[in-house]
Enzyme design. Sequence first.
Site: not given
Length: 506
Positions: A267-268, A271, A297
Amino acid sequence: MSIQELKDRLAEIKKIDSIGAVLHWDQETYMPEGAGDARAEHISYLSTLAHRLHTGQEFLNCLKGLVNMETGEPLQPQTDADTRRMLYLAWKDYRDVSTLPADFVKELALLTAKSQQVWQKARVENDFNAFAPYLEKIIDFKRKEAEYYGYTTTPYDALIDKFEPGMNTEKITILFNRLKEALVQLVKDIREKGTPIDDKPMQRSFDVDKQWEFGLKVAEVMGYDFTCGRQDKSAHPFTTTFHPTDVRITTRLHKNNFKTAIFSTIHETGHALYEQGLRIDDYGSPLGEPISFGIHESQSRIWENIIGRSRDFWYHFYPQLTGMFSRPLVNINLDRFYKMINTVKPSLIRVEADEVTYSLHIMLRFEIEALLIDGKLEVKDLPAAWDQKMEEFLGIRPEDYKDGVLQDVHWSMGAFGYFPSYALGNLYGAMMVNRMQKDIPDLSETIKSGKLPIIREWLRNNVHSIGHRMDAEELIRKLTGESLSAEPFIHYLEKKYRDIYALPNK
Ligand code: ZN
């Protein structure tokens, strides 16, 4: 007044913000405990300095010489598109930072700093009444803030716009009502008719050092540039950017919860790829900023869920994973593993929610925020409203406040209007991937063979490098020819989870 002067002034402010971000990153990762007060002072000094430069007379004079302060239009009619957009964004940012009176900002900062401490304690002690008076004050401040910013329909719109420019309560309500209807039904079908999945092996013991190592490997294959970034540990995973050449991620590791570390790293990294993909020569200009929280997101959720929880992704990585974790994954084949990382189960805690129920947690918060800001729900009635909506959306009720209304930090920070961006990210992401599939016809094979930088390049060309040259609505329309809709995300979930739970197709 020259454009260059404005650019220089904006770059100066951006540099101060970036330095502040370094201090903040350090605070969350390596700072010794005793340094907290001094660090808070250093960070606050830098943000005051940036604010002073941004709202000072010199900046205003410079901007006024270039832009019509009523409309944001350039004074020179022959301005090229990039400069026109840059001037508009600089004008809009200026209005935002200069609209709120300094005293108001200061009081709100003090209130939210205190409220966060109160919330933390209240959560541990399961004491909603301790937090309630602070929440009431914050809501008053947020209503006032909305009045300062201005709005046409409801004050909540003004708050949403700060996270998701161009969005408002009405548009989100239409999207979310459709999404809610589909998700509630899907969750019900899974619960009542789905073939149950036993995911207990996911709580077996997974060596944390190996989890760390595996996460780094995955991030690298995704195309995260470790010469311009690094991963560290923190209590709550986050991504922070000092410059496109220095984008950092963090993760947390639990021996008996393998999913947390790996999917938070993915997830990170999603980003971080966005931030690494912003154009270096845009740094310091508003053109070099991400579009919105929701688009940010979308990047993390495309990677974490649509790609990272796909069978194709693990077709590539699973042999490596079983090589590293032969004991906890003994006798578990790829298909079983794929199902275990995609179990759907209504749960009380948002951050632990699966891909299907996650958006329901968000929609609940959106509806509650709208009521609170509009004065249609009083803080004293909030816990009951929360529980009732949990029942309606997810079919479960929290037994206490800490697993219910007190679980998120956002309201104590005054971050009203932030939540919708999480679910909007899912909607944006599904639409982007539909387009990606057209551009990369062998997408499935690409993922299976671990050629993930091809996906990163697609995202870089079509999203990251655009910076803030367009807003979210425009980007989605450019990529798909349609405006934002919940249907692609619903279709994606239906297809994936009806297969996983052996449900008949709709
Ligand atoms: Zn995120």
